[in-house]
Design an enzyme around this catalytic site. Sequence first.
Site, PDB file in Angstrom:
ATOM      1  N   SER A   1       0.796  -1.225   0.000  1.00  0.00           N
ATOM      2  CA  SER A   1       0.000   0.000   0.000  1.00  0.00           C
ATOM      3  C   SER A   1       0.825   1.269   0.000  1.00  0.00           C
ATOM      4  CB  SER A   1      -0.949   0.002   1.193  1.00  0.00           C
ATOM      5  OG  SER A   1      -0.215  -0.085   2.396  1.00  0.00           O
TER       6      SER A   1
ATOM      7  N   HIS B   1      -5.189  -3.174  -2.860  1.00  0.00           N
ATOM      8  CA  HIS B   1      -4.808  -2.241  -3.924  1.00  0.00           C
ATOM      9  C   HIS B   1      -4.628  -2.940  -5.269  1.00  0.00           C
ATOM     10  CE1 HIS B   1      -4.285   1.086  -1.113  1.00  0.00           C
ATOM     11  NE2 HIS B   1      -3.892   0.142  -0.272  1.00  0.00           N
TER      12      HIS B   1
ATOM     13  N   LYS C   1     -11.622   0.748  -2.189  1.00  0.00           N
ATOM     14  CA  LYS C   1     -10.632   1.416  -3.038  1.00  0.00           C
ATOM     15  C   LYS C   1     -11.148   1.439  -4.484  1.00  0.00           C
ATOM     16  CE  LYS C   1      -7.315   0.440   0.508  1.00  0.00           C
ATOM     17  NZ  LYS C   1      -7.764   1.493   1.422  1.00  0.00           N
TER      18      LYS C   1
HETATM   19  C1  LIG Z   1      -3.357  -3.009   2.124  1.00  0.00           C
HETATM   20  C2  LIG Z   1      -4.600  -2.615   2.858  1.00  0.00           C
HETATM   21  N1  LIG Z   1      -5.304  -3.566   3.482  1.00  0.00           N
HETATM   22  C3  LIG Z   1      -6.428  -3.283   4.140  1.00  0.00           C
HETATM   23  C4  LIG Z   1      -6.884  -1.997   4.233  1.00  0.00           C
HETATM   24  C5  LIG Z   1      -8.113  -1.723   5.048  1.00  0.00           C
HETATM   25  O1  LIG Z   1      -9.233  -1.672   4.254  1.00  0.00           O
HETATM   26  P1  LIG Z   1     -10.499  -0.810   4.721  1.00  0.00           P
HETATM   27  O2  LIG Z   1     -10.175   0.605   4.442  1.00  0.00           O
HETATM   28  O3  LIG Z   1     -11.610  -1.357   3.918  1.00  0.00           O
HETATM   29  O4  LIG Z   1     -10.678  -1.068   6.190  1.00  0.00           O
HETATM   30  C6  LIG Z   1      -6.199  -0.985   3.571  1.00  0.00           C
HETATM   31  C7  LIG Z   1      -6.700   0.408   3.546  1.00  0.00           C
HETATM   32  O5  LIG Z   1      -6.767   1.202   4.276  1.00  0.00           O
HETATM   33  C8  LIG Z   1      -5.008  -1.289   2.888  1.00  0.00           C
HETATM   34  O6  LIG Z   1      -4.296  -0.337   2.298  1.00  0.00           O
END
Ligand SMILES: Cc1ncc(COP(=O)(O)O)c(C=O)c1O
Length: 397
Positions: free
Chosen positions: A182, A210, A240
């Site tokens: 990320s 992502h 996303k």
């Molecule tokens: C790699 C990754 N996993 C999980 C999440 C968490 O997802 P959510 O925003 O739906 O809680 C995010 C984002 O914030 C992320 O970048």
Amino acid sequence: MRSLDDFAYSKLAELERASLRRTLAESFRGEGPWIERDGRRLLSFSCNDYLNLSNHPALKSAATAAIAQYGVGAGASRLVTGNHPLFRELEERLARLKGTEAACVFGSGYLTNAGIVPALAGAPDLILIDELAHACLWAGTQLSRARTLVFRHNDVSHAKALLTENRSRVRAALLVTDGVFSMDGDLAPLPELGALCATFDTWLMTDDAHGLGVIGNGRGSAFAGGLSGQVPLQMGTLSKAIGGYGGYLCASRPVIDLMKTRARTLIYSTALPPAMAAAAIAALTIIESEPELTAKPLAKARAFTRRVGLPEAQSPIVPLVVGEPEAALQASNKLAEEGFLVTPIRPPTVPQGTARLRFAFTAMHPDEEIARLAHAVRALIEFTPARKELPTCPQSS
Ligand SMILES: Cc1ncc(COP(=O)(O)O)c(C=O)c1O
């Protein structure tokens, strides 16, 4: 209470001194990648709405129709009365896209990881985790109470050494990694990790937050570069590229059935609002039918890295590591003067010494604005006196 407020004040002051205090800025996002903040209109490179679907008419009308039919909130956990009919349809669609038998939808991506990892591994088990894995994979890992070993970022030999030494001493083993990282935008070496996991009877799990919608023809990191999706546990988020909110796991039928009876964040948390499921279904229809749209964010990121002279983007995320938090704040302010919003990313989100600008490209970023941004970033790099000593890619130790 005095001691409580004193605690909060002194913590905040400490963070302020280290340029690590965070504040919330009210932001108005309309259609496309522009954002209004403090009365200014900025072109945002800090939003994960990669396909700009959060304002798409098809998603809005699907969500409003679902609100009209089912109401706003789900009303209860899915295991009680919150399992609206749209969840089944969404799960079938996710499983189809990801090439798995089944899927399970959760309240958010964070809740997904916090629920599935402890449902798969416990104290007698081993979890191997990439050192740069997302915070919620770490949260799930910590909640599991499994023995945890950290391998260097994307270092398959290190993961192999850890498995060689430890696999026979534990009951089950799970290897968890982001599919697309990320904060770095690079991809996990999934074919190599898959082969390693097969050799050591270890379950491979990717966080594809992502990847979905933007990599591998929209199917995610398990399908990048012609891969065939052979990752048994593919987790992701609906927040996303899908443009809404919620999380999911795609896996085999028995694994999904186990989640529905054991994952605590599914059982003890209210279900996702049904309107979010409706919007996600509409987004999946767009992703499945518009391959040229799903290819755009990566193409735009690559146009940017070419112009700036950075290593070629592997995903729509491009990092520019500047080192210290103060330097990241200054670089971000400089770009804001040019009309760009690029939020600085600082520890603990990234390791100490690797504060950075993180650029996220979306389908609707105009090419001429990307050229203007690249020009501004080149000027920034030239202006940074110590740039030669600074890392431009993630530190792995
Ligand atoms: C790699 C990754 N996993 C999980 C999440 C968490 O997802 P959510 O925003 O739906 O809680 C995010 C984002 O914030 C992320 O970048």
